[in-house]
Design a protein around this motif. Structure first.
Motif, PDB file in Angstrom:
ATOM      1  N   GLU A  39       7.706  10.147  -5.548  1.00  0.00           N
ATOM      2  CA  GLU A  39       8.107  10.832  -6.782  1.00  0.00           C
ATOM      3  C   GLU A  39       9.091  10.018  -7.618  1.00  0.00           C
ATOM      4  OE1 GLU A  39       6.633  13.567  -7.693  1.00  0.00           O
ATOM      5  OE2 GLU A  39       5.466  13.495  -5.829  1.00  0.00           O
ATOM      6  N   ARG A  40       9.394   8.822  -7.147  1.00  0.00           N
ATOM      7  CA  ARG A  40      10.352   7.983  -7.863  1.00  0.00           C
ATOM      8  C   ARG A  40       9.638   7.128  -8.906  1.00  0.00           C
ATOM      9  NH1 ARG A  40      13.757   4.105  -4.136  1.00  0.00           N
ATOM     10  NH2 ARG A  40      13.890   6.062  -2.943  1.00  0.00           N
ATOM     11  N   GLY A  41      10.283   6.939 -10.051  1.00  0.00           N
ATOM     12  CA  GLY A  41       9.705   6.088 -11.081  1.00  0.00           C
ATOM     13  C   GLY A  41       9.599   4.642 -10.603  1.00  0.00           C
ATOM     14  N   VAL A  42       8.532   3.959 -11.018  1.00  0.00           N
ATOM     15  CA  VAL A  42       8.312   2.585 -10.582  1.00  0.00           C
ATOM     16  C   VAL A  42       9.479   1.685 -10.972  1.00  0.00           C
ATOM     17  CG1 VAL A  42       6.806   0.564 -10.809  1.00  0.00           C
ATOM     18  CG2 VAL A  42       5.801   2.836 -10.627  1.00  0.00           C
ATOM     19  N   ALA A  43      10.078   1.953 -12.119  1.00  0.00           N
ATOM     20  CA  ALA A  43      11.181   1.124 -12.599  1.00  0.00           C
ATOM     21  C   ALA A  43      12.402   1.214 -11.691  1.00  0.00           C
ATOM     22  CB  ALA A  43      11.562   1.528 -14.019  1.00  0.00           C
ATOM     23  N   HIS A  44      12.449   2.246 -10.854  1.00  0.00           N
ATOM     24  CA  HIS A  44      13.608   2.444  -9.979  1.00  0.00           C
ATOM     25  C   HIS A  44      13.330   2.030  -8.534  1.00  0.00           C
ATOM     26  CE1 HIS A  44      15.606   4.561 -13.225  1.00  0.00           C
ATOM     27  NE2 HIS A  44      14.520   5.315 -13.380  1.00  0.00           N
ATOM     28  N   LEU A  45      12.245   1.296  -8.333  1.00  0.00           N
ATOM     29  CA  LEU A  45      11.920   0.831  -6.990  1.00  0.00           C
ATOM     30  C   LEU A  45      12.487  -0.562  -6.760  1.00  0.00           C
ATOM     31  CD1 LEU A  45       8.143   1.866  -6.745  1.00  0.00           C
ATOM     32  CD2 LEU A  45      10.154   3.174  -6.015  1.00  0.00           C
ATOM     33  N   SER A  46      12.814  -0.854  -5.507  1.00  0.00           N
ATOM     34  CA  SER A  46      13.251  -2.208  -5.151  1.00  0.00           C
ATOM     35  C   SER A  46      12.040  -3.131  -5.096  1.00  0.00           C
ATOM     36  CB  SER A  46      13.942  -2.200  -3.790  1.00  0.00           C
ATOM     37  OG  SER A  46      13.008  -1.898  -2.761  1.00  0.00           O
ATOM     38  N   GLY A  47      12.288  -4.437  -4.951  1.00  0.00           N
ATOM     39  CA  GLY A  47      11.193  -5.399  -4.891  1.00  0.00           C
ATOM     40  C   GLY A  47      10.238  -5.118  -3.747  1.00  0.00           C
ATOM     41  N   GLY A  48      10.786  -4.823  -2.570  1.00  0.00           N
ATOM     42  CA  GLY A  48       9.942  -4.542  -1.416  1.00  0.00           C
ATOM     43  C   GLY A  48       9.144  -3.266  -1.585  1.00  0.00           C
ATOM     44  N   GLU A  49       9.777  -2.237  -2.183  1.00  0.00           N
ATOM     45  CA  GLU A  49       9.072  -0.975  -2.417  1.00  0.00           C
ATOM     46  C   GLU A  49       7.935  -1.165  -3.420  1.00  0.00           C
ATOM     47  OE1 GLU A  49      12.852   2.057  -1.615  1.00  0.00           O
ATOM     48  OE2 GLU A  49      12.440   1.299  -3.633  1.00  0.00           O
ATOM     49  N   ARG A  50       8.171  -1.968  -4.436  1.00  0.00           N
ATOM     50  CA  ARG A  50       7.113  -2.223  -5.417  1.00  0.00           C
ATOM     51  C   ARG A  50       5.931  -2.936  -4.768  1.00  0.00           C
ATOM     52  NH1 ARG A  50       9.984  -4.088 -11.124  1.00  0.00           N
ATOM     53  NH2 ARG A  50      11.360  -2.277 -11.333  1.00  0.00           N
ATOM     54  N   GLN A  51       6.215  -3.868  -3.870  1.00  0.00           N
ATOM     55  CA  GLN A  51       5.125  -4.575  -3.202  1.00  0.00           C
ATOM     56  C   GLN A  51       4.311  -3.622  -2.331  1.00  0.00           C
ATOM     57  OE1 GLN A  51       4.255  -7.147  -4.343  1.00  0.00           O
ATOM     58  NE2 GLN A  51       5.502  -8.961  -4.060  1.00  0.00           N
ATOM     59  N   ARG A  52       4.963  -2.702  -1.669  1.00  0.00           N
ATOM     60  CA  ARG A  52       4.251  -1.733  -0.825  1.00  0.00           C
ATOM     61  C   ARG A  52       3.378  -0.808  -1.678  1.00  0.00           C
ATOM     62  NH1 ARG A  52       6.660  -0.958   4.520  1.00  0.00           N
ATOM     63  NH2 ARG A  52       8.330  -2.470   4.795  1.00  0.00           N
ATOM     64  N   VAL A  53       3.914  -0.364  -2.806  1.00  0.00           N
ATOM     65  CA  VAL A  53       3.132   0.488  -3.711  1.00  0.00           C
ATOM     66  C   VAL A  53       1.935  -0.283  -4.255  1.00  0.00           C
ATOM     67  CG1 VAL A  53       3.164   1.676  -5.951  1.00  0.00           C
ATOM     68  CG2 VAL A  53       5.049   1.993  -4.335  1.00  0.00           C
ATOM     69  N   ALA A  54       2.146  -1.554  -4.595  1.00  0.00           N
ATOM     70  CA  ALA A  54       1.055  -2.373  -5.114  1.00  0.00           C
ATOM     71  C   ALA A  54      -0.046  -2.545  -4.064  1.00  0.00           C
ATOM     72  CB  ALA A  54       1.585  -3.729  -5.557  1.00  0.00           C
ATOM     73  N   LEU A  55       0.335  -2.726  -2.811  1.00  0.00           N
ATOM     74  CA  LEU A  55      -0.656  -2.846  -1.744  1.00  0.00           C
ATOM     75  C   LEU A  55      -1.426  -1.538  -1.570  1.00  0.00           C
ATOM     76  CD1 LEU A  55       1.384  -4.827   0.946  1.00  0.00           C
ATOM     77  CD2 LEU A  55      -0.636  -5.642  -0.278  1.00  0.00           C
ATOM     78  N   ALA A  56      -0.713  -0.412  -1.606  1.00  0.00           N
ATOM     79  CA  ALA A  56      -1.378   0.887  -1.486  1.00  0.00           C
ATOM     80  C   ALA A  56      -2.360   1.087  -2.636  1.00  0.00           C
ATOM     81  CB  ALA A  56      -0.335   2.005  -1.470  1.00  0.00           C
ATOM     82  N   ARG A  57      -1.955   0.725  -3.843  1.00  0.00           N
ATOM     83  CA  ARG A  57      -2.830   0.883  -5.017  1.00  0.00           C
ATOM     84  C   ARG A  57      -4.087   0.027  -4.882  1.00  0.00           C
ATOM     85  NH1 ARG A  57       0.519  -0.802  -8.742  1.00  0.00           N
ATOM     86  NH2 ARG A  57      -0.348  -2.905  -8.793  1.00  0.00           N
ATOM     87  N   ALA A  58      -3.921  -1.204  -4.431  1.00  0.00           N
ATOM     88  CA  ALA A  58      -5.067  -2.116  -4.302  1.00  0.00           C
ATOM     89  C   ALA A  58      -6.066  -1.596  -3.269  1.00  0.00           C
ATOM     90  CB  ALA A  58      -4.585  -3.507  -3.922  1.00  0.00           C
ATOM     91  N   ILE A  59      -5.574  -1.113  -2.130  1.00  0.00           N
ATOM     92  CA  ILE A  59      -6.472  -0.613  -1.078  1.00  0.00           C
ATOM     93  C   ILE A  59      -7.098   0.710  -1.497  1.00  0.00           C
ATOM     94  CG2 ILE A  59      -6.588   0.159   1.317  1.00  0.00           C
ATOM     95  CD1 ILE A  59      -4.232  -1.752   1.890  1.00  0.00           C
ATOM     96  N   PHE A  60      -6.323   1.558  -2.166  1.00  0.00           N
ATOM     97  CA  PHE A  60      -6.826   2.865  -2.597  1.00  0.00           C
ATOM     98  C   PHE A  60      -7.926   2.727  -3.649  1.00  0.00           C
ATOM     99  CE2 PHE A  60      -6.310   7.133  -4.654  1.00  0.00           C
ATOM    100  CZ  PHE A  60      -6.627   7.884  -3.530  1.00  0.00           C
ATOM    101  N   SER A  61      -7.973   1.600  -4.327  1.00  0.00           N
ATOM    102  CA  SER A  61      -9.016   1.378  -5.336  1.00  0.00           C
ATOM    103  C   SER A  61     -10.396   1.234  -4.705  1.00  0.00           C
ATOM    104  CB  SER A  61      -8.699   0.116  -6.142  1.00  0.00           C
ATOM    105  OG  SER A  61      -8.911  -1.051  -5.357  1.00  0.00           O
ATOM    106  N   GLY A  62     -10.427   1.014  -3.394  1.00  0.00           N
ATOM    107  CA  GLY A  62     -11.694   0.847  -2.707  1.00  0.00           C
ATOM    108  C   GLY A  62     -12.087  -0.596  -2.485  1.00  0.00           C
ATOM    109  N   SER A  63     -11.243  -1.516  -2.916  1.00  0.00           N
ATOM    110  CA  SER A  63     -11.549  -2.939  -2.734  1.00  0.00           C
ATOM    111  C   SER A  63     -11.492  -3.302  -1.254  1.00  0.00           C
ATOM    112  CB  SER A  63     -10.546  -3.799  -3.507  1.00  0.00           C
ATOM    113  OG  SER A  63     -10.632  -3.548  -4.886  1.00  0.00           O
ATOM    114  N   GLN A  64     -12.439  -4.133  -0.842  1.00  0.00           N
ATOM    115  CA  GLN A  64     -12.448  -4.636   0.528  1.00  0.00           C
ATOM    116  C   GLN A  64     -11.900  -6.057   0.615  1.00  0.00           C
ATOM    117  OE1 GLN A  64     -12.978  -1.385   1.853  1.00  0.00           O
ATOM    118  NE2 GLN A  64     -13.502  -2.813   3.498  1.00  0.00           N
ATOM    119  N   VAL A  65     -11.678  -6.660  -0.553  1.00  0.00           N
ATOM    120  CA  VAL A  65     -11.113  -8.008  -0.613  1.00  0.00           C
ATOM    121  C   VAL A  65      -9.862  -7.957  -1.476  1.00  0.00           C
ATOM    122  CG1 VAL A  65     -11.468 -10.403  -1.289  1.00  0.00           C
ATOM    123  CG2 VAL A  65     -13.392  -9.077  -0.380  1.00  0.00           C
TER     124      VAL A  65
END
Length: 281
Positions: A39-65
């Motif tokens: 529920e936190r705004g992306v602008a208020h995330l730390s560098g590590g948290e942003r990377q984790r969110v980015a990984l979740a977004r990439a996998i959730f898109s359905g990409s296998q690569v």
């Protein structure tokens, strides 16, 4: 202005996959440990948290690569190493293929099963990581990997299961286990002329006194310097009758047990099976 959770869900919207897979989302949130920041705004995330969110977004898109270009370069070492394990676990759990671009050799060898080394925009070597690590194919690749123990070798001749040649820099005769082909069928050209021989610093064996058993490639030298880092120590040795410096890497307990000091006379061995032949770049 999206929250972290909305950012992850946006991946399926972009790919026009309107069905929300709640079980996948829950699994990703748990795997990446990001439930508390959804529920936190992306602008208020730390560098590590942003990377984790980015990984979740990439996998959730359905990409296998997943193509990751220097994904962890901006993070401090502790967090970077933590995310190495996360990436390996994600790849195994969701059967992902990862293509990681990085300048960090340790990161490449941790994450990759196969390694491709690009220098000057050209592929210089590729193959299984064990082959690339232990059998660099050229002086250029070896130097890129931080190997400084590289010596010209001449008059190479075969003898039984070894190659024997003279190393002018060390002013010694060296025996090398005959090289085998790599997994991709490649390997250095062995010629009856000048080639190069290399050895990784961690493969140089040090003895405080002459070892009790007969062995090959055993020489004497003088300790020129001893540099300690957080994980290990680098010992610089000048072989007798040679202007060269040989680099040896030891764990901290190893160098302390040897009680080395600058100016000490020491024996060192270059194991036949750890030496590798190289093509000139």
């Amino acid at each position: 202005h999206m929250t972290a959770g909305e950012n992850i869900l946006y991946a399926q919207r972009v790919r026009r996959r309107l069905r929300r897979d709640g079980s996948l989302l829950s699994s990703l949130v748990e795997s990446l440990g990001i439930h508390h920041i959804l529920e936190r705004g992306v602008a208020h995330l730390s560098g590590g948290e942003r990377q984790r969110v980015a990984l979740a977004r990439a996998i959730f898109s359905g990409s296998q690569v997943l193509i990751l270009d220097e994904p962890l370069s901006s993070l401090h070492e502790g967090l970077r190493r933590e995310l190495w394990f996360v990436l390996r676990d994600l790849a195994q759990t969701y059967r992902l293929a990862l293509l990681v671009v990085t300048h960090d050799l340790e990161e490449a060898f941790f994450l990759g099963d196969e390694i491709t080394i690009l220098l000057g925009g050209r592929i210089r070597q590729q193959g299984e990581k064990a082959d690339v690590l232990t059998k660099p194919q050229s002086v250029e690749v070896a130097r890129f990997m931080g190997i400084r123990n590289l010596f010209a070798m001449e008059n190479i001749a075969a003898q039984d299961d070894c190659l024997i040649g003279r190393c002018p820099g060390l002013q010694q005769i060296l025996r090398i286990r005959k090289p085998t082909r790599q997994s991709d069928g490649s390997g250095p050209n062995v010629v009856k002329g000048q080639s190069y021989v290399g050895v990784r610093p961690e493969d140089v064996v040090l003895y405080r006194s002459h070892p009790p058993i007969e062995t090959t490639n055993l020489f004497q030298g003088v300790v020129m310097a001893n540099y300690e880092t957080r994980r290990n120590a680098t010992v610089l040795i000048q072989p007798q009758h040679s202007p060269l410096r040989l680099e040896c890497s030891l764990p901290m307990h190893g160098v302390r047990s040897l009680e080395l000091a600058q100016g000490d006379l020491i024996h060192f061995r270059l194991p036949e099976d750890k030496l590798f032949l190289l093509e000139d770049s």
